[in-house]
Scaffold this motif. Structure first.
Motif, PDB file in Angstrom:
ATOM      1  N   ASP A 145       5.623  -0.062   0.733  1.00  0.00           N
ATOM      2  CA  ASP A 145       6.713   0.813   0.285  1.00  0.00           C
ATOM      3  C   ASP A 145       7.067   1.879   1.327  1.00  0.00           C
ATOM      4  O   ASP A 145       8.198   2.344   1.399  1.00  0.00           O
ATOM      5  N   HIS A 146       6.080   2.277   2.123  1.00  0.00           N
ATOM      6  CA  HIS A 146       6.243   3.261   3.200  1.00  0.00           C
ATOM      7  C   HIS A 146       4.909   3.327   3.906  1.00  0.00           C
ATOM      8  O   HIS A 146       3.934   2.731   3.433  1.00  0.00           O
ATOM      9  N   ASP A 155      -2.565   4.216   0.365  1.00  0.00           N
ATOM     10  CA  ASP A 155      -1.771   5.447   0.432  1.00  0.00           C
ATOM     11  C   ASP A 155      -2.639   6.699   0.242  1.00  0.00           C
ATOM     12  O   ASP A 155      -2.492   7.677   0.986  1.00  0.00           O
ATOM     13  N   HIS A 213       3.952  10.975   4.154  1.00  0.00           N
ATOM     14  CA  HIS A 213       4.529   9.657   4.450  1.00  0.00           C
ATOM     15  C   HIS A 213       5.263   9.697   5.792  1.00  0.00           C
ATOM     16  O   HIS A 213       5.636  10.770   6.257  1.00  0.00           O
ATOM     17  N   ASP A 223       0.493   0.036  -0.788  1.00  0.00           N
ATOM     18  CA  ASP A 223       1.115   1.358  -0.830  1.00  0.00           C
ATOM     19  C   ASP A 223       0.672   2.157   0.392  1.00  0.00           C
ATOM     20  O   ASP A 223      -0.517   2.320   0.631  1.00  0.00           O
ATOM     21  N   GLY A 224       1.640   2.597   1.195  1.00  0.00           N
ATOM     22  CA  GLY A 224       1.317   3.385   2.387  1.00  0.00           C
ATOM     23  C   GLY A 224       0.847   2.549   3.567  1.00  0.00           C
ATOM     24  O   GLY A 224       0.231   3.071   4.493  1.00  0.00           O
ATOM     25  N   SER A 232       6.990   6.627  -3.163  1.00  0.00           N
ATOM     26  CA  SER A 232       6.659   5.321  -3.749  1.00  0.00           C
ATOM     27  C   SER A 232       7.631   4.936  -4.857  1.00  0.00           C
ATOM     28  O   SER A 232       7.877   3.745  -5.082  1.00  0.00           O
TER      29      SER A 232
HETATM   30 ZN   LIG Z   1       3.790   4.725  -1.924  1.00  0.00          ZN
END
Ligand SMILES: [Zn+2]
Length: 375
Positions: free
Chosen positions: A306-307, A264, A338, A48-49, A90
């Motif tokens: 996801d980003h 993240d 993000h 994540d992130g 997310s």
């Molecule tokens: Zn995320």
């Protein structure tokens, strides 16, 4: 007019190919078609992130051997824009991976009209797959939730927890105990899980040898687990290993999603130490998964994000006075939120070559589903 002309020209270009592809296949062509490798098990790891700079920290800061990202043969890039924003959250990105559709930021397993859409765990369960979800956030947090729940908003933690008790998930490990007990609605979802054949534990240490005839849930913290640099230890890699042993102990194929959730959170905090320790933890987990895949050849492993969070750059340490030191990397952040940078995809195992190229994030779902070619 220009568009019409373009479409007409495109049609003329396409038609001959349609006819070519309709002709009867020769036996050689059929043999080639049959030889496309198909995975049995699929393990999807989501950082994540985690942008490319975050991945790069495992190359520069890992002390015990090379980065496990270097074990992948096929690399791609994805755009993660959601249906309503260039920069995703997310929930929308998790839903794109889990359900194959672009939706609005905040959506969990629902489309832009807030209607439920089938997720991959529901899809493979119909064909007898075993499924698991592992995270270091609450198990009801946006990314894991996208794989089993349907909610108009990621903030509906109690609804998402209720849906976990009704889902096809066979094993889950993460945090989020408070969303199952002492709830605002007074319901006891721990009891509900037990009623549905789940054995529930509150730490990995309590977990006995896992019986393939039962389901398991670990809720190791009231909400998210602590960060690695504040004592989480090796929860993620150990939970992943135990889940893999359990899933592979059954005589059925499986789908497993593992999230490195706090990469993240480190990005949001602009905290370099937090970020590097979470990345090294995720890298260790990838190593365990790759070791498993090497011993179980039908396993497709995909690692992506996801980003990106934090707009991380691996800058030279500017120090004080003497100018930049090009031999010392200092994680530097450009935002507390993000970013929209393209994200790396790493794939290994049967069908891994399909994940090369540049494409939209929801294609991850479609590529997996196409490769599995289930009824
Ligand atoms: Zn995320």
């Amino acid at each position: 007019m220009k568009k019409f002309l373009h479409t007409t020209v495109s049609l003329f270009l396409i038609i001959p190919f349609v006819f070519i592809s309709c002709k009867k296949k020769t036996s050689t062509e059929e043999a080639i078609t049959r030889e496309v490798p198909r995975p049995v098990n699929v393990i999807l790891l989501i950082g994540d992130g985690m942008g490319l700079a975050q991945v790069s920290t495992t190359v520069y800061f890992k002390k015990d051997g090379p980065s496990n990202f270097q074990r992948f043969e096929y690399i791609g890039l994805i755009n993660s824009s959601s249906a309503d924003a260039k920069i995703t959250d997310s929930a929308a990105s998790g839903t794109a991976f889990a359900c194959g559709e672009l939706t609005y930021n905040g959506a969990i397993g629902v489309d832009t009209a807030k209607q439920s859409i089938t997720n991959i765990i529901e899809y493979v369960s119909r064909s007898g797959y075993q499924t698991g979800v592992v995270a270091t956030s609450s198990i009801t947090h946006a990314t894991p939730a996208s794989f089993y729940a349907h909610a108009a908003s990621r903030n509906m933690n109690e609804l998402i927890a209720t849906q976990l008790t009704e889902s096809e998930v066979d094993v889950f490990m993460g945090g989020g105990r408070k969303f199952f007990e002492n709830r605002e609605d007074g319901e006891d979802m721990i009891q509900r899980l037990k009623d549905r054949n789940f054995n529930i534990y509150y730490s990995l240490e309590e977990l006995p040898a896992m019986d393939s005839g039962k389901k398991y849930g670990i809720l190791a913290a009231p909400d998210g687990l602590p960060p690695v640099y504040q004592g989480r230890g090796e929860f993620l890699s150990q939970a992943t290993e135990k889940t893999l042993n359990y899933l592979s102990g059954k005589q059925q194929p499986f789908f497993l999603m593992v999230e490195g959730s706090q990469i993240d959170w480190a990005g949001h905090e602009n905290n370099g130490e937090y970020l590097i320790t979470e990345m090294l933890d995720f890298d260790r987990t990838i190593g365990k998964v790759m070791d498993f895949a090497e011993k179980n050849p039908g396993t497709l492993v995909i690692v992506t994000a996801d980003h990106e969070t934090g707009g991380l750059a691996l800058s030279a340490n500017s120090g004080s006075g003497m100018g930049a030191n090009y031999d010392e990397i200092m994680p530097t952040f450009s935002t507390g939120g993000h970013t929209s940078t393209l994200l790396p995809v790493f794939a290994s195992g049967p069908g891994a070559e399909k994940f090369a190229g540049i494409y939209q994030n929801n294609q991850i779902y479609h590529k997996i589903v196409d490769l599995l070619s289930l009824e």
